[in-house]
Write a protein that holds these residues in place. Structure first.
Motif, PDB file in Angstrom:
ATOM      1  N   HIS A 108       8.582  -6.289   4.279  1.00  0.00           N
ATOM      2  CA  HIS A 108       7.363  -6.179   3.498  1.00  0.00           C
ATOM      3  C   HIS A 108       7.656  -5.375   2.232  1.00  0.00           C
ATOM      4  CE1 HIS A 108       4.544  -6.763   7.231  1.00  0.00           C
ATOM      5  NE2 HIS A 108       5.499  -7.663   7.145  1.00  0.00           N
ATOM      6  N   SER A 112       3.153  -2.901  -0.904  1.00  0.00           N
ATOM      7  CA  SER A 112       2.033  -3.330  -0.066  1.00  0.00           C
ATOM      8  C   SER A 112       1.501  -2.202   0.802  1.00  0.00           C
ATOM      9  CB  SER A 112       2.462  -4.501   0.829  1.00  0.00           C
ATOM     10  OG  SER A 112       2.898  -5.596   0.075  1.00  0.00           O
ATOM     11  N   GLN A 121      -0.753  -8.286   1.097  1.00  0.00           N
ATOM     12  CA  GLN A 121       0.577  -8.265   1.676  1.00  0.00           C
ATOM     13  C   GLN A 121       1.532  -9.147   0.881  1.00  0.00           C
ATOM     14  OE1 GLN A 121       1.623  -6.305   4.470  1.00  0.00           O
ATOM     15  NE2 GLN A 121       3.431  -6.870   3.290  1.00  0.00           N
ATOM     16  N   HIS A 662      -0.326  -5.494  -7.346  1.00  0.00           N
ATOM     17  CA  HIS A 662      -1.115  -4.436  -6.702  1.00  0.00           C
ATOM     18  C   HIS A 662      -2.139  -3.887  -7.693  1.00  0.00           C
ATOM     19  CE1 HIS A 662      -2.211  -0.878  -4.466  1.00  0.00           C
ATOM     20  NE2 HIS A 662      -1.350  -1.167  -3.505  1.00  0.00           N
TER      21      HIS A 662
END
Length: 826
Positions: A108, A112, A121, A662
């Motif tokens: 990941h 995230s 995600q 983000h």
């Protein structure tokens, strides 16, 4: 045939801790058919068998196989080491869930995990951590079958290079560390912490294990699993005075000098960190992070470590006082912490802040040791009376009434060097340069400036690697404190590189087929603008060859918004040392390495930054753009004024992709124009002021920053892109005589009139509407006429925008932009 070695108990511990989880890669490639401890031991056997005796090899494999559960199979002689590795592994994980099962998944993205309730995600594909091969995070992970094939191919590539580790290369802690970094940086450490790479977890485990081993050497009666004693030190080095040193330079030759000065600053922090590690016999695993003028070290809380830190502080302080007249300083802050602190998310986030705060406090008492020395008062280092000054920095070098000795030095490319000594002390250097037209020019510079010039020249020669050594190497420069020699080798096969402590490729992880190479490093801007004959371009050359319309260059400064708050609060209850390291490493990769992609791109007025030359007038960026510095979380670029806005837009868009779009991660910047005779220090200040204006930008909805300032106008990035699009259209219309330049000047006058009245309704408003309407009537081009009519309605008639700057900022910036670009057009 590899040389067989006898490892110390401490080295045995280090290698077992470093390789304890490497089997998780083949575990994923085979679908979790075996436990990773056994797979780790098998891979370790292939790597270490050529170097170790059968007895030591078996000890290493036993420690790896039993790092999760201490069983009766562990010999009594290894129980203590096994317990330390088990403890270090648990502390590095911080949130361990005891299970041997797993979940096949991509790593990941660490971004995230920041502000998880707001983030989407994203997943990091398996790829190389180099500018050319890196792949941005993706929003959808591949299915399990396809993912297993990817892991299998990744494993095969790693296994194919294991043999290279043993061929003619000595067993090196740092080389093995970079080997793991190459293949494990994008492999998740565990299903319960998939955002931390297996590399960062393994590195931290090894660093903790060795630090704990050193601490317990002096506290042998203390239980290994004790949580309330301060066993570790987080040491932070913080370089101050960077701007005062870097940009306080004469405009003449500034373009050629800046690159070397910037790199010298980077090396200074690294060398101090390496000096501390060498004195304590630690590897680069204990260097948690280095970049942006800072380093973070994980050390044992022992008297020896504290003595080393004190000694390095004093040596560094004296060096900066002597070499840089205290303009530069490097303070070292520390904070001690416990095992329990590592397991507490609230404490982990504060540890970094505490160490940085201590370094800031040390800055307030900088050079205290030097000042307390009687020699400081009785034998002042500064010359007096009539003096010879450095022609680059205006620093006093020596008194002209003192006898000097001249000694011939090694040339720096086309420069011929003579060193100046007074009473046996090297006080300056004369640099003689012969230009292409045969003219000779001699300048006298300070010793540190001569070293910076040497570094700058070596960096302009398409560098491939850097070597750190304790003795002189070909094409090397002596860098203190610690008396290191830094070389930019032209031939990577030079056998003299065997004498280096560390040899790293620039932004290229293909180091394993050369036994002289230790690994690779990030470095932004491995090029410098040059003529076709490879003569470096100075600022005057850049203006003449590349500036369009307005004959100006520009400085672009950008950095990540709210970074301190992100580290302090972004992970929330998920804060761990591993995540802090992962976040630091990825941000540094983007700025220090990925931005080298600019070196293969082009600029055009129509399309901005493109990968291929889309029209005949495309400008290759390496010939026009100078990356003075990029690393940590910020950058400083110099180039033709018309190119840097598009470079800023390109960087911002890539940063959004890099962070998985983000919403809480943004970047702001400022652009300041200057001419080729303008002091670069002042240009840097103006760019910083522009960046600060962007940092204080606030939208109507209260959201701040995430903006850029250009021509003293601050816009968010979307409006800035709109202004860029309008500018491109207007420039074409002006060139085609569709739009008169008088329209642009009238628009600028109207904006300034409205600004003087704080854009309150008034005569400027209806006069603007009237003048633009009359202008539109005289235009023969339908598209241009319609555009001006809509502009008049939006800016001067629409009540939603008429009461404030609104969209007027966009059009004003576009007008300034177009006027500057078309200056000199008929």
């Amino acid at each position: 045939m590899s040389q067989q070695l006898q490892l110390s108990e401490r080295d045995l511990l280090f290698y077992a801790a470093l390789f304890h989880d490497i089997g998780k890669l083949p575990q994923r490639a085979t679908g979790f058919q075996q436990v990773h401890e056994l797979l780790s031991a098998r891979l370790a056997h292939r790597i270490f068998a050529p170097f170790l005796s059968e007895e030591q090899l078996q000890q290493l494999l036993t420690l790896i196989e039993t790092h999760h559960q201490r069983t009766e199979a562990i010999p009594a002689s290894l129980e203590r080491l096994a317990a330390i590795i088990h403890r270090a592994d648990s502390l590095a994980a911080a949130e361990r869930q005891h299970s041997h099962t797993g979940k096949l998944q991509l790593q990941h993205s660490i971004f995230s995990t920041l502000y998880q309730d707001e983030a989407s995600q994203s997943y990091q594909p398996l790829c190389s951590l180099t500018p050319e091969a890196y792949e941005f995070p993706i929003s959808t992970a591949p299915d399990a079958q396809h993912l297993q094939k990817q892991y299998s191919a990744h494993l095969q590539q790693m296994e194919s290079e294991i043999q290279s580790l043993a061929q003619d290369a000595p067993l090196s802690r740092n080389r093995l560390l970079f080997f793991l970094r190459k293949y494990l940086w994008c492999v998740p450490a565990a299903y319960y912490m998939p955002d931390v790479s297996l590399y960062e977890h393994s590195k931290l485990t090894a660093a903790l294990a060795v630090a704990l081993y050193d601490y317990l050497h002096f506290h042998s009666d203390e239980p290994i699993d004790r949580s309330d004693t301060e066993r570790y030190i987080l040491a932070v080095g913080d370089l101050s005075g960077i701007q005062s040193y870097l940009y306080d330079i004469s405009y003449k030759g500034a373009a050629k000098a800046l690159k070397g000065r910037s790199f010298l600053l980077q090396l200074l922090t690294e060398i101090v960190a390496m000096d501390i590690l060498e004195r304590l016999d630690h590897s680069l695993a204990n260097l948690l992070y280095s970049g942006g003028g800072k380093f973070f070290l994980l050390l044992p809380n022992t008297e020896k470590a504290r003595q080393v830190l004190r000694a390095v502080r004093e040596d560094t302080e004296q060096f900066f006082a002597d070499e840089f007249d205290a303009v530069l300083g490097l303070s070292i802050g520390t904070t001690a912490f416990t095992d329990g602190d590592l397991q507490n998310p609230a404490t982990v986030a504060r540890l970094w802040g505490r160490a940085i705060a201590d370094a800031k406090r040390e800055q307030l008492r900088a050079f205290a040791t030097t000042i307390r020395s009687m020699d400081f008062f009785l034998n002042p280092s500064a010359p007096f009376g009539y003096t010879k000054r450095c022609e680059a920095t205006n620093r006093d070098l020596y008194s002209t009434d003192q006898p000097v000795q001249i000694q011939k030095g090694e040339p720096i490319g086309p420069l011929r060097v003579k060193h100046i000594f007074v009473d046996g002390k090297h006080v300056g250097s004369q640099l003689l340069e012969v230009s292409e037209d045969g003219n000779e020019e001699t300048i006298t510079v300070a010793p540190e400036q001569e070293r910076a010039q040497r570094l700058g020249y070596l960096l302009r020669s398409h560098p491939r690697a850097i070597a750190f050594a304790r003795t002189p190497l070909p094409d090397s420069v002596e860098i203190r404190p610690g008396r290191w020699w830094v070389a930019i080798p032209q031939k990577l096969t030079d056998p003299r590189l065997r004498d280096a402590e560390l040899v790293q490729l620039f932004n290229d992880d293909r180091f394993l087929d050369n036994p002289h190479l230790t690994g690779w490093r990030f470095y932004a801007g491995t090029w410098a603008p040059q003529t076709r004959s490879r003569k470096p371009l100075d600022f005057t050359d850049l203006v003449q060859e590349h500036a369009q319309g307005l004959k100006r260059l520009a400085v672009l400064r950008m950095d990540v918004d709210n970074l301190g708050s992100i580290f302090a609060h972004g992970f929330g209850t998920a804060a761990t040392f591993s995540r802090m390291m992962q976040l630091s490493a990825m941000l540094d990769f983007f700025f220090s390495s990925y931005l080298n992609r600019l070196g293969g791109l082009f600029w055009s007025l129509r399309d901005g930054i493109v990968e291929r030359a889309s029209e005949s007038k495309c400008t290759p960026l390496p010939g026009a753009l100078l990356i003075v510095y990029a690393g940590g979380d910020d950058l400083f670029l110099v180039g033709p004024w018309q190119i840097l806005p598009d470079v800023a837009l390109w960087i911002r868009e890539r940063f959004r992709e890099f962070t998985g779009h983000h919403p809480r991660l943004s970047i702001s910047g400022g652009i300041a124009l200057f001419d080729d005779k303008f002091p670069i220090f002042r240009a840097a200040q103006l760019a910083q002021e522009a960046e600060e204006a962007a940092k204080h930008f606030e939208r109507a909805n209260g959201r701040a920053k995430d903006a850029i300032t250009f021509f003293d106008v601050t816009l968010d990035w979307q409006d800035f892109a709109t202004a860029r699009k309008i500018t491109s259209q207007w420039i074409q219309w002006v060139k085609q005589n569709i739009l008169p330049r008088s329209f642009l000047h009238r628009l600028i006058e109207l904006y300034r009139a409205g600004k003087r009245q704080h854009f309150a309704p008034g005569p400027w408003q209806w006069r603007g509407a009237y003048h633009l309407a009359r202008l539109a009537e005289r235009l023969s081009d339908n598209e241009a006429r319609s555009f001006i009519q809509k502009l008049a309605a939006n800016v001067f008639v629409n009540p939603e925008t008429a009461g404030g700057a609104g969209k007027f900022d966009i059009y004003y910036l576009a007008a300034q932009w177009t006027v500057s670009y078309t200056r000199g057009e008929s």
